[in-house]
Design an enzyme around this catalytic site. Structure first.
Site, PDB file in Angstrom:
ATOM      1  N   GLU A 105       0.837  -1.197   0.000  1.00 59.12           N
ATOM      2  CA  GLU A 105       0.000   0.000   0.000  1.00 59.12           C
ATOM      3  C   GLU A 105       0.873   1.247   0.000  1.00 59.12           C
ATOM      4  O   GLU A 105       1.831   1.355   0.773  1.00 59.12           O
ATOM      5  CB  GLU A 105      -0.938  -0.013   1.205  1.00 59.12           C
ATOM      6  CG  GLU A 105      -1.855  -1.230   1.228  1.00 59.12           C
ATOM      7  CD  GLU A 105      -3.115  -1.016   2.050  1.00 59.12           C
ATOM      8  OE1 GLU A 105      -3.243   0.062   2.661  1.00 59.12           O
ATOM      9  OE2 GLU A 105      -3.960  -1.921   2.061  1.00 59.12           O
ATOM     10  N   GLU A 155       2.265   0.324   4.089  1.00 57.78           N
ATOM     11  CA  GLU A 155       2.361  -0.978   4.731  1.00 57.78           C
ATOM     12  C   GLU A 155       2.244  -2.054   3.661  1.00 57.78           C
ATOM     13  O   GLU A 155       1.876  -1.780   2.518  1.00 57.78           O
ATOM     14  CB  GLU A 155       1.244  -1.164   5.758  1.00 57.78           C
ATOM     15  CG  GLU A 155      -0.153  -1.116   5.165  1.00 57.78           C
ATOM     16  CD  GLU A 155      -1.243  -1.268   6.214  1.00 57.78           C
ATOM     17  OE1 GLU A 155      -0.983  -1.915   7.234  1.00 57.78           O
ATOM     18  OE2 GLU A 155      -2.349  -0.744   5.992  1.00 57.78           O
TER      19      GLU A 155
END
Length: 675
Positions: free
Chosen positions: A275, A292
């Site tokens: 992400e 993340e």
């Protein structure tokens, strides 16, 4: 290849995994709690094992029960879906000890990426762009304030083990940190068993872009293009699409290569998602940062499947069984456009509060997903519910995922609007109107998105998509047509009884404080001074109609819309195009008496603080006799694993407290009274 797979999950993702497994000829095992005994995924699996009470902590989160179910049924592999145990290293290790294959990445990768603090350090070493932040866990509010001021507001407080929008709070100033830091720690502890919190810079005008990764155990790692998930509420994704309208081919390549580099650094295989947050203000597309890595299947994986033609769940199973990927990076294409809307059990008309209860009626626009990754005529519904089932307070409020695919972004969005119009849900609050409003919104259609879209475009909340003059005229015509059908049936019944009734040819229709006169004469209907060509069929009791409007002299119409019909006293509720429209429909000769009706004034409830959703009263911030100001926190209620702060709508003094901390409250239960 595996002979039998156990799905350590529930709901729509359990159904999704079962479908790919069955397509591959693999037997499946479901595990279920008390609350899910009659859920569709339990019926769909070849075998099912009961694993405990409704609470996830006593069923779906108990690894020993899952492993015992594997041993009892002879399952040789486990697919964890998303959430629950999907990113627990202890679970993957326990499966390995039991000789059961985990359909997911290696334990080392889960451990490295599951901790947001450590994963950020690894990303930096792998040459991935990262957001400025604290770099480690923060223990106290005072320390949080120090870091926030060092980084510079706005900042985001994040639970280190968080995910799915939980354990995250945005702070614009010291007051926000003081109010939210401890709550973030509690959410992290309650949802993930880890109360560590870190702080990082909040990127303004941010866009949320993620790269889908797929790797095998032989060192091959690919990126399956990007998804954009910028439309979020409280950091929970609402709309996802692939590809992104913002990402250029150059950005896609740079993002994909960084995502692959990070995956390679931790020896990754299986499906995963990196992400990224992108500054929408930077039109060069260079300002993207690592957020993340999710070491599991994502909720929004169907949009990637739709544009690439790749069944990601099938690939996960093949990789876990030791097979090599049968594709290269050059084989990964982008075909058309896909959009996914998450249909939630939450009421946008009441501040998006969770809504639990029974699905009295559930009728999606297509009869479930039959296995084709683009669904039926471009519409795919991934669901885990059925009519008569219950959306429980114990689990996530998602009812279904509506996925549409088209040759262009506009085609996919138009198909979403049509499918949402035909999606019938009764018995609890849902966000279908809100999703339709987003699909129609000019800013969404332009592709100018940020994660602040919902807050910016609906600052006062949501009260339905606006209806223009043309749509209001169309609804008035439909309302009069339906009323005439009811009147005609009444006339025929009375005729059988020997009575003679006159069928009204002119109707007065009230819609949104506007009164229109509708004259019915065959297919040509006159609404005030506008002639409308309407083609539709309706029989009293019908729940929905398809109305086709031919273009009139002004160019209006020329489309077919689906309208849901709910009878009301002296009228109907017509639901379409992202709003519910209450119509009062009376014969014009009767309507003249309307002004003489006495208006019923609802009671004043503003002096009460009521619980807006079923939930647990976590804390009371005031007591009897306390003076409060507008906006002041009065109570905190936990529902659907999220804490909701209830604030005073006006100044006053607490007259009485009617609930205690720890009480389970029903919707509209009175918490306290103000004077």
């Amino acid at each position: 290849m595996f002979k039998k797979i156990l799905i350590a999950n529930r709901g729509e993702i359990a159904c999704r995994v079962i479908k790919s497994a069955k397509k591959m000829g693999i037997a499946t095992v479901a595990v279920y709690s008390d609350a899910d005994a009659r859920a569709p995924f339990v019926k769909m699996a070849d075998e099912a094992v009961h694993i405990g009470p409704a609470a996830a902590a006593e069923s779906y989160l108990v690894a020993d029960k899952i492993i015992d179910a594997c041993k009892r049924t002879g399952a040789d592999a486990v697919h964890p879906g998303y959430g629950f145990l999907s990113e627990r290293t202890s679970f993957a290790e326990a499966l390995a000890d039991a000789g059961i294959e985990f359909i997911g990445p290696p334990v080392k990768a889960i451990a490295a990426m599951g901790d947001k603090i450590e994963s950020k350090k690894l990303a930096e070493k792998a040459g991935v762009n990262t957001v400025p932040g604290s770099g480690g866990a923060i223990d106290t509010t005072a320390e949080a304030l120090e870091w926030a001021n060092k980084i510079g507001y706005p900042v985001m407080m994040k639970a280190s083990a968080g995910g799915g929008g939980k354990g995250m709070r945005l702070a614009w100033n010291d007051k926000d940190v003081e109010e939210g830091f401890e709550a973030t720690k509690r959410e992290g502890l309650n949802s993930f068993g880890d109360d560590r919190v870190f702080i990082e810079k909040f990127i303004e005008s941010p866009r949320h872009i993620e790269i889908q990764i797929l790797g095998d155990k032989h060192g091959n790692i690919l990126y399956l293009n990007e998804r954009e998930c910028s439309i979020q509420r409280r950091h929970q994704k609402v709309v996802e699409e692939a590809p992104s309208p913002f990402v250029t081919p150059e950005m896609r390549k740079a993002m994909g290569e960084q995502a692959v580099a990070l995956s390679r650094a931790v020896g990754y295989y299986s499906a995963g998602t990196v992400e990224l947050i992108v500054s929408g203000a930077d039109k060069t597309g260079q300002s993207f940062y690592f957020l993340e890595m999710n070491t599991r299947l994502q909720v929004e994986h169907p949009v990637t499947e739709a544009i690439t033609g790749i069944d990601i769940v099938e690939q996960m199973i093949r990789v876990a069984a030791g097979e090599k990927l049968d594709m290269t990076q050059d084989d990964v294409k982008i075909e058309g456009w896909a959009i996914e809307n998450r249909v939630y059990a939450e009421d946008p008309y009441r501040g998006f509060l969770p809504s639990t209860g029974r699905l009295v009626r559930y009728d999606p626009p297509v009869a479930g997903w039959t296995g084709g990754i683009r669904g039926v005529d471009g519409i795919r519904v991934d669901e885990g519910v059925a009519e008569g089932g219950e959306v429980s307070m114990f689990y996530d409020p998602m009812i279904a995922k509506l996925v549409t695919w088209g040759e262009t972004r506009d085609e996919a969005a138009d198909l979403q609007i049509a499918a949402l119009d035909a999606f019938e849900i009764e018995g609890l609050g849902h966000n279908i109107d809100f999703l339709s409003a987003i699909m129609q919104h000019p800013r969404f259609r332009s592709g100018e998105l940020t994660t602040g879209f919902i807050a910016e475009e609906y600052p006062e909340g949501f009260d339905g998509a606006p209806a223009d003059a043309a749509l209001r005229r169309q609804l008035a015509a439909i309302g009069a047509f339906i009323a005439a059908a009811h009147a005609d049936r009444a006339r025929r019944i009375d005729g059988q009884l020997g009575n003679r009734l006159h069928a009204p040819g002119e109707w007065s229709v009230w819609i949104e404080d506007e009164v229109m006169t509708v004259e019915l004469s065959g297919d040509r209907i006159k609404v005030d001074d506008t002639l409308i060509d309407l083609s539709m069929e309706y029989a009293p009791g019908q729940r929905s109609v398809q109305a086709t409007f031919d273009s009139d002299e002004d160019g209006e119409g020329g489309e077919t819309i689906t309208v849901q019909v709910k009878p009301k006293p002296a009228g109907f509720r017509l639901i379409t195009r992202g709003a519910s429209h209450d119509l009062r429909v009376l014969p014009t000769r009767v309507a003249k008496h309307q002004s003489h009706m006495i208006e019923k004034i609802p009671p004043d409830m503003s002096k009460y603080l009521v619980c807006p959703m079923p939930g647990l009263l976590v804390s009371l911030h005031v007591g009897e006799g306390d003076k409060v100001e507008a906006g002041q926190p009065l109570a905190t209620v936990e529902a659907m694993k999220m804490e909701n702060i209830l604030r005073a709508e006006k100044s006053g003094t607490v007259k009485s407290v009617e609930a205690a901390e720890g009480d389970s409250l029903a919707v509209d239960a009175i918490i306290l009274e103000l004077e």
